[in-house]
Write a protein that holds these residues in place. Sequence first.
Motif, PDB file in Angstrom:
ATOM      1  N   THR A  15     -37.120 -67.350  82.457  1.00 49.94           N
ATOM      2  CA  THR A  15     -35.845 -67.348  83.175  1.00 49.94           C
ATOM      3  C   THR A  15     -34.737 -66.781  82.298  1.00 49.94           C
ATOM      4  N   GLY A  16     -33.915 -65.929  82.892  1.00 47.40           N
ATOM      5  CA  GLY A  16     -32.780 -65.359  82.183  1.00 47.40           C
ATOM      6  C   GLY A  16     -33.030 -64.032  81.511  1.00 47.40           C
ATOM      7  N   THR A  17     -34.280 -63.611  81.455  1.00 46.42           N
ATOM      8  CA  THR A  17     -34.593 -62.333  80.810  1.00 46.42           C
ATOM      9  C   THR A  17     -34.500 -61.201  81.827  1.00 46.42           C
ATOM     10  N   PRO A  18     -34.170 -59.996  81.378  1.00 47.71           N
ATOM     11  CA  PRO A  18     -34.183 -58.847  82.293  1.00 47.71           C
ATOM     12  C   PRO A  18     -35.611 -58.335  82.479  1.00 47.71           C
ATOM     13  N   VAL A  19     -35.894 -57.848  83.682  1.00 44.20           N
ATOM     14  CA  VAL A  19     -37.214 -57.333  84.000  1.00 44.20           C
ATOM     15  C   VAL A  19     -37.050 -56.036  84.790  1.00 44.20           C
ATOM     16  N   THR A  20     -37.824 -55.036  84.431  1.00 48.39           N
ATOM     17  CA  THR A  20     -37.826 -53.791  85.197  1.00 48.39           C
ATOM     18  C   THR A  20     -39.236 -53.462  85.653  1.00 48.39           C
ATOM     19  N   LEU A  21     -39.372 -53.226  86.927  1.00 46.79           N
ATOM     20  CA  LEU A  21     -40.643 -52.805  87.500  1.00 46.79           C
ATOM     21  C   LEU A  21     -40.531 -51.330  87.887  1.00 46.79           C
ATOM     22  N   ARG A  22     -41.647 -50.624  87.707  1.00 44.79           N
ATOM     23  CA  ARG A  22     -41.624 -49.189  87.959  1.00 44.79           C
ATOM     24  C   ARG A  22     -42.575 -48.808  89.084  1.00 44.79           C
ATOM     25  N   CYS A  23     -42.114 -47.912  89.920  1.00 47.46           N
ATOM     26  CA  CYS A  23     -42.956 -47.325  90.949  1.00 47.46           C
ATOM     27  C   CYS A  23     -42.960 -45.818  90.734  1.00 47.46           C
ATOM     28  N   HIS A  24     -44.142 -45.263  90.582  1.00 49.77           N
ATOM     29  CA  HIS A  24     -44.288 -43.832  90.343  1.00 49.77           C
ATOM     30  C   HIS A  24     -45.150 -43.227  91.442  1.00 49.77           C
ATOM     31  N   GLN A  25     -44.676 -42.128  92.045  1.00 44.65           N
ATOM     32  CA  GLN A  25     -45.443 -41.472  93.102  1.00 44.65           C
ATOM     33  C   GLN A  25     -45.707 -40.011  92.730  1.00 44.65           C
ATOM     34  N   THR A  26     -46.841 -39.544  93.214  1.00 42.85           N
ATOM     35  CA  THR A  26     -47.213 -38.147  92.949  1.00 42.85           C
ATOM     36  C   THR A  26     -47.157 -37.309  94.231  1.00 42.85           C
ATOM     37  N   GLU A  27     -46.596 -37.887  95.294  1.00 44.97           N
ATOM     38  CA  GLU A  27     -46.613 -37.237  96.617  1.00 44.97           C
ATOM     39  C   GLU A  27     -45.349 -36.439  96.930  1.00 44.97           C
ATOM     40  N   GLU A  79     -31.788 -58.331  86.721  1.00 44.71           N
ATOM     41  CA  GLU A  79     -30.903 -58.367  85.547  1.00 44.71           C
ATOM     42  C   GLU A  79     -31.080 -59.649  84.742  1.00 44.71           C
ATOM     43  N   SER A  80     -31.255 -60.760  85.456  1.00 49.21           N
ATOM     44  CA  SER A  80     -31.439 -62.062  84.804  1.00 49.21           C
ATOM     45  C   SER A  80     -32.391 -62.855  85.693  1.00 49.21           C
ATOM     46  N   ALA A  81     -33.664 -62.777  85.364  1.00 49.77           N
ATOM     47  CA  ALA A  81     -34.690 -63.303  86.255  1.00 49.77           C
ATOM     48  C   ALA A  81     -34.545 -64.815  86.482  1.00 49.77           C
ATOM     49  N   THR A  82     -34.814 -65.227  87.707  1.00 48.09           N
ATOM     50  CA  THR A  82     -34.816 -66.643  88.062  1.00 48.09           C
ATOM     51  C   THR A  82     -36.187 -67.006  88.634  1.00 48.09           C
ATOM     52  N   SER A  83     -36.505 -68.293  88.624  1.00 45.50           N
ATOM     53  CA  SER A  83     -37.827 -68.736  89.094  1.00 45.50           C
ATOM     54  C   SER A  83     -38.039 -68.370  90.575  1.00 45.50           C
ATOM     55  N   SER A  84     -36.951 -68.271  91.343  1.00 49.83           N
ATOM     56  CA  SER A  84     -37.083 -67.926  92.763  1.00 49.83           C
ATOM     57  C   SER A  84     -37.516 -66.464  92.975  1.00 49.83           C
ATOM     58  N   GLN A  85     -37.490 -65.686  91.912  1.00 53.72           N
ATOM     59  CA  GLN A  85     -37.932 -64.307  91.989  1.00 53.72           C
ATOM     60  C   GLN A  85     -39.403 -64.131  91.610  1.00 53.72           C
ATOM     61  N   GLY A 104     -48.206 -49.285  97.379  1.00 53.33           N
ATOM     62  CA  GLY A 104     -48.938 -49.438  96.133  1.00 53.33           C
ATOM     63  C   GLY A 104     -49.670 -50.774  96.110  1.00 53.33           C
ATOM     64  N   ASP A 105     -50.330 -51.061  94.992  1.00 51.45           N
ATOM     65  CA  ASP A 105     -51.135 -52.274  94.882  1.00 51.45           C
ATOM     66  C   ASP A 105     -50.387 -53.466  94.308  1.00 51.45           C
ATOM     67  N   GLY A 106     -49.111 -53.309  94.059  1.00 52.58           N
ATOM     68  CA  GLY A 106     -48.274 -54.461  93.747  1.00 52.58           C
ATOM     69  C   GLY A 106     -48.176 -54.828  92.278  1.00 52.58           C
ATOM     70  N   THR A 107     -47.121 -55.577  91.977  1.00 51.70           N
ATOM     71  CA  THR A 107     -46.911 -56.183  90.663  1.00 51.70           C
ATOM     72  C   THR A 107     -46.737 -57.673  90.872  1.00 51.70           C
ATOM     73  N   ARG A 108     -47.588 -58.444  90.205  1.00 54.35           N
ATOM     74  CA  ARG A 108     -47.462 -59.897  90.295  1.00 54.35           C
ATOM     75  C   ARG A 108     -46.544 -60.360  89.174  1.00 54.35           C
ATOM     76  N   LEU A 109     -45.395 -60.899  89.524  1.00 50.22           N
ATOM     77  CA  LEU A 109     -44.388 -61.314  88.550  1.00 50.22           C
ATOM     78  C   LEU A 109     -44.220 -62.825  88.588  1.00 50.22           C
ATOM     79  N   SER A 110     -44.387 -63.442  87.423  1.00 48.26           N
ATOM     80  CA  SER A 110     -44.191 -64.885  87.306  1.00 48.26           C
ATOM     81  C   SER A 110     -43.041 -65.149  86.348  1.00 48.26           C
ATOM     82  N   ILE A 111     -42.090 -65.957  86.784  1.00 53.91           N
ATOM     83  CA  ILE A 111     -40.916 -66.273  85.961  1.00 53.91           C
ATOM     84  C   ILE A 111     -40.919 -67.774  85.705  1.00 53.91           C
ATOM     85  N   LEU A 112     -41.068 -68.108  84.443  1.00 52.16           N
ATOM     86  CA  LEU A 112     -41.227 -69.521  84.079  1.00 52.16           C
ATOM     87  C   LEU A 112     -39.912 -70.162  83.638  1.00 52.16           C
TER      88      LEU A 112
END
Lengths: 112, 114
Positions: A15-27, A79-85, A104-112
């Motif tokens: 909790t409270g850390t920044p997280v960035t997820l990336r989506c890349h397409q070749t289409e 920007e500041s991850a919370t457990s609800s995310q 896409g096949d997804g990103t499983r994100l767990s925020i403790l």
Amino acid sequence: DAGITQSPRHKVTETGTPVTLRCHQTENHRYMYWYRQDPGHGLRLIHYSYGVKDTDKGEVSDGYSVSRSKTEDFLLTLESATSSQTSVYFCAIRQGIGQPQHFGDGTRLSIL
Amino acid sequence: QQQVKQSPQSLIVQKGGISIINCAYENTAFDYFPWYQQFPGKGPALLIAIRPDVSEKKEGRFTISFNKSAKQFSLHIMDSQPGDSATYFCAASFSQGGSEKLVFGKGTKLTVNP
């Protein structure tokens, strides 16, 4: 496959850390979307993009920001991850109006 | 008004049987109705889709029935197979601000017993 790569595929953070997820397409598709999927809620739209540097909010955009500096990449930032995310995040692309979205096949994100 | 209501939440069918999943909507601006199939650990994959000017669309064992006046549409899976066991989502699309958005139902977990 629709030529979509999401990274990372799994992430555990605090909790409270920044997280960035990336989506890349070749289409070279114009439209890109970020969804979250939670049990009992289906898929809900967070943000979407209709071109480079053109983005807009979806249904559940609070706490999230996005950027699209080039056609192939769409970034989702907590920007500041919370457990609800804690969720599974899916990226989708679409070629144009009247065309289907492909996921896409997804990103499983767990925020403790 | 932007909701799509999907039922049932879960469905158990014997191999060879017919699986039926129903969806209802309120917003008459919706103009595209896709169904997605999702297996565990994978993203949703487009299965079949229909536009409101057609009452039925069939692709192999999968059929969409569309009732515009009732604002309802359904997915029928004929001769259901264990490999069809997955979660199915209906969705509806509308245009806003020059872009199309999808609104999803909450999903139906289908189990086909051998």
